[in-house]
Scaffold this active site. Structure first.
Site, PDB file in Angstrom:
ATOM      1  N   SER A 102       0.790  -1.235   0.000  1.00  0.00           N
ATOM      2  CA  SER A 102       0.000   0.000   0.000  1.00  0.00           C
ATOM      3  C   SER A 102       0.819   1.280   0.000  1.00  0.00           C
ATOM      4  CB  SER A 102      -0.942   0.024   1.209  1.00  0.00           C
ATOM      5  OG  SER A 102      -1.928  -0.955   1.085  1.00  0.00           O
ATOM      6  N   LYS A 141       0.396   3.361  -2.989  1.00  0.00           N
ATOM      7  CA  LYS A 141      -0.762   4.240  -3.176  1.00  0.00           C
ATOM      8  C   LYS A 141      -0.359   5.710  -3.133  1.00  0.00           C
ATOM      9  CE  LYS A 141      -3.785   0.847  -0.978  1.00  0.00           C
ATOM     10  NZ  LYS A 141      -4.528   0.471   0.258  1.00  0.00           N
ATOM     11  N   TYR A 188      -3.728  -2.724 -10.573  1.00  0.00           N
ATOM     12  CA  TYR A 188      -3.692  -2.482  -9.136  1.00  0.00           C
ATOM     13  C   TYR A 188      -2.834  -3.512  -8.406  1.00  0.00           C
ATOM     14  CZ  TYR A 188      -5.359  -1.790  -4.356  1.00  0.00           C
ATOM     15  OH  TYR A 188      -5.423  -1.562  -3.014  1.00  0.00           O
ATOM     16  N   TYR A 217      -4.339   3.374   7.825  1.00  0.00           N
ATOM     17  CA  TYR A 217      -5.543   2.567   8.023  1.00  0.00           C
ATOM     18  C   TYR A 217      -6.333   3.083   9.232  1.00  0.00           C
ATOM     19  CZ  TYR A 217      -2.886  -0.562   4.965  1.00  0.00           C
ATOM     20  OH  TYR A 217      -2.160  -1.082   3.939  1.00  0.00           O
ATOM     21  N   VAL A 269       1.212  -3.504   3.971  1.00  0.00           N
ATOM     22  CA  VAL A 269       1.247  -4.784   4.680  1.00  0.00           C
ATOM     23  C   VAL A 269       2.512  -5.583   4.387  1.00  0.00           C
ATOM     24  CG1 VAL A 269      -1.231  -5.023   4.948  1.00  0.00           C
ATOM     25  CG2 VAL A 269      -0.123  -5.953   2.906  1.00  0.00           C
TER      26      VAL A 269
END
Lengths: 306, 306, 306, 306
Positions: free
Chosen positions: B65, B68, B190, B242, B260
């Site tokens: 992530s 992102k 993705y 998160y 993660v």
């Protein structure tokens, strides 16, 4: 080199004019609903002790949820980090007085700045100190150095008469064992704390310890230790603006706490505390003109935490 | 005066040892599950161009992530502020891949860092540029200056085979009209973006523009304008961890983005980018040792945004 | 031809023995918690006036939520169909005293049998008739023909002392304008209505009008018109068993209303009312042995609405 | 004595006229959107084999969700009571295709009549029998005795092109392990099952086993055992009408299943099956005129399960 804060404030006062009338004064109680919307004040207090003000910076207004910042300082002083067993430190992500989250998370509010969390904080002060309501008001007066910051009894009574949702929150948390006080007493303290009157200048002074490592130059005391001052700033940034924390951080970039009375207090650690007041609110319950003014302030000075 | 970063890193490496074994390596796909947990690397890159590293700072790991953050830079470059019509800027307040919020808010994800939001961001890149997957990887390589940052095809395939929840998110958003691409193509881009391998040193270099007003000293280009660099920092602070943004801000006090794979990148604007990697995760999916290391880092240096 | 009800009851009494000990007596208040679990009574009253009983059919127990059926009859008599502007007629689909739904649906409870809905129903009786608590108890005594059905003051007081969640519901609905009474008064009436003691035989008699087109052979009065009797049966079937309406309809196939005192009343229109009592509850708060007994009853007689 | 059903149907046809135009034809796919709204048909089939029809009772329309009743019969035949490990039997209490509940309850849909539940049911048929789509259509033709009940390929294709929400449901359940089939195959079977054309007369015949203890006089076979016929009636009553089960039971008082094609099938066990079709839907997705017609039917005949 320090910006010319006075000039910045003057520019802001000009530039916010078109934004009057775009928000709406809080109308859930009569005493707030009749406050004229087209008022605007702003005050900066630097860590060097300089103060700059504009507009209605010395007009008293209803502190409302900004008081949650100060009752939290008291509760942290009383309970220390154990406070975080009874209230979380995460943004709520939903409406600021929602019951849904409380029910899913066993009566532990997400953070001390949503209503449920502030009620727990006030419960700590109420159940563990004599004369709680007096203690919160005394603490605020100590921070502002202004004995005129008093409870507006009409506002307090009116909050109580319209406070069924807060009563629902308190009862729900009590059913989970997260409220110690008797509920009518607790709500009385809570509504009175929200009904204190304060001015922009007072607010900037009261928040100065958060810009100055916990030290208050107003009364010469270390109010918080340095670490707790940083932590409160972090809490304000992630949780201080109801459902608009992300947008506020994006646009303004300062830790802040707002209230439906139209006041907002913000801080740049190591530099200044800045407060603004203008009664018309946006859809999230934050002062619309006030938020714009703070956005202009960080843009014009180039100063933010980011 | 600049802290002795190398000494700080060495102290941290000692002090994090007791925390190994308290978290759990991500196990939803085999390729991640077999990464040994007791690894730790950290890298600091200052705005003066100095680099300090410790431990496994040059070991490649799965970016997950953290990617992102970089696809968001690309999407902002493509769409500008119109991007915010398709994705929000508020913390989610619920589990990081929840469908509930999407359904209540008509397919508009709360922010670009939860899975749904990142899928919209990738959709922007996918639907509006040729060779989207290549473009994201190229962009990351351009920021790191390291051509070895490649897609781990085994991880990418494995993500796809276990990606039903992300497929659910994409389909739900498409039902609301908030996805333009063909879904299998989009998910392929993705999953491949999340499978890029990178090291702590690479990450610190790639994030330097966020500490340096948008400028990348690695390639000598202005990657973002100064304002967008600030805004991305604000987004990271309120949405980058998160469900743990509040706690992370409280404990660490830096804008950051985690993945993660065990990586976290954090930034102190005007000072440095700092990255950490350690595969064992806490209950929120953030590197447990990595978070502790960053907490020690801001405590020891006394440097944070608050 | 009518089944041999007495023989059926005797078989049931044998067959339910293994189910004792699988449920748990309600323990949220001491007065209920100390009721011995291994008790069982059942009573059938046919439209021909025959009565069949077994076990502890004449032992008094706490009516609890079964009282909601009778207060609803009164409220319908007072407000007619306008009642449905203040409470819905749909199954709740979530925990029986959830606040979530209330918040999403502006303070209108889903149906009159969840706690929130029953509080609205009691509010109608309380706000629109003098001596509300007395009126509900009088009405129940009129239906049973038994003057011994009285409020257990210890239970009523205990309910009140543990009733914070119900207070939360009442306050939340009042904040939406859906409660007229003063809340302490309302809750007092509500808790007292739930604390009435009644026996299986009494319950079967009191529910007979629902099996007999609204007519009560006990007192010779038309209690409800025929249409409302049918409608109440429909409401019981879709909403009468907390979160277990679907399973109960599937297994038993009769309109019914349960209470955490362990009582259940069920009706086969045109044929009989059947009541059962056994204090141990299943996970949904319905009598575990009682539900099993009713399932055996419809299986053995071959009689259900389906 | 049996009512004069033909006379009742004629009265209903008159009395429903004012209700045309108050609902809206389903418009999420073009093939349904262009169906003229002012159509009405109704058919009664008694357990004695008599049939009574009015209006467009022989016009074919799109079966849509009414098909879920028949695929459920097949799935129960395949899995027996083990089916209830994969799908619940409780009313949903929320919008009929909501993802929220699925997420909270680990991918187990609340009942077989909401979309998610029907997808699980179709998955059972798809994964455990060869030629699943053919099998469902064959089963329906076997029940109606009409070989003209075919898949409308235009409708099936159109459903697929607009089926992102159903794809989201299927992917979410697959992420929880509650879908065995390949998703594109499963959705193809599901969309084709919903696109079968059928008439009111066909529907009444197909549902006759539910009024006749599981026996189909059309083909002389016992389709279900008596107990399962009762149980399906219970499921229809508590779950068959989307979010309107409570109101439907209150107004009509018959177990029923509706579809967005405007069809509704209802059953009075031991007496008759009655079907109605009129394309304009109310806010809950049920035929507005059809619901009114059924309400008139039970009122005029005085026959309902309550």
């Amino acid at each position: 080199m320090q910006p010319d804060y006075q000039a910045v404030l003057q520019e802001i006062e000009q530039e916010i004019q078109p934004y009057f009338g775009m928000g709406r004064v809080a109308d859930y109680i009569p005493a707030l609903a009749r406050v004229p919307g087209r008022q605007f004040g702003m005050a900066v207090r630097t860590v060097d002790g300089d103060e700059f003000t504009i507009g209605d910076a010395d007009s008293p207004f209803s502190i409302q949820s900004v008081s949650k910042l100060f009752s939290l300082m008291l509760a942290l002083d009383i309970m220390g980090d154990d406070l975080w067993l009874r209230v979380g430190r995460e943004p709520s992500g939903t409406a600021f007085n929602s019951l849904v989250q409380l029910e899913h998370e066993a009566g532990i509010p997400r953070n001390p700045f949503i209503n449920a969390g502030a009620i727990v904080v006030t419960d700590v002060v109420t159940s563990r100190s004599a004369g709680a309501q007096r203690r919160i008001a005394d603490f605020i007066r100590m921070l502002t150095g202004n004995q005129d910051n008093r409870v507006d009894e009409e506002v307090a009574l009116s909050e109580k008469e319209h406070g069924y949702r807060n009563a629902a929150l308190a009862n729900l948390m009590k059913s989970f064992g997260n409220i110690e006080s008797d509920i009518p007493t607790l709500l009385d303290v809570y509504f009175r704390q929200c009904a204190i009157t304060i001015s922009c200048r007072d607010l900037a002074r009261a928040a100065t310890p958060l810009a100055q490592g916990g030290y208050s130059p107003i009364n010469g005391q270390q109010i918080l230790d340095r670490r707790d001052a940083k932590r409160l700033n972090a809490l304000m940034l992630t949780c201080g603006l109801y459902d608009a924390v992300g947008n506020f951080a994006y646009r303004v970039g300062l830790p802040a706490k707002s209230g439906v009375g139209g006041g907002i207090i913000a801080v740049l650690p190591g530099q200044f505390a800045v407060s603004v007041w203008s009664p018309e609110l946006d859809a999230n319950g934050n002062s619309l003109v006030g938020t714009k003014a703070l956005e202009l302030f960080t843009t014009k000075t180039g100063l933010s935490i980011f």
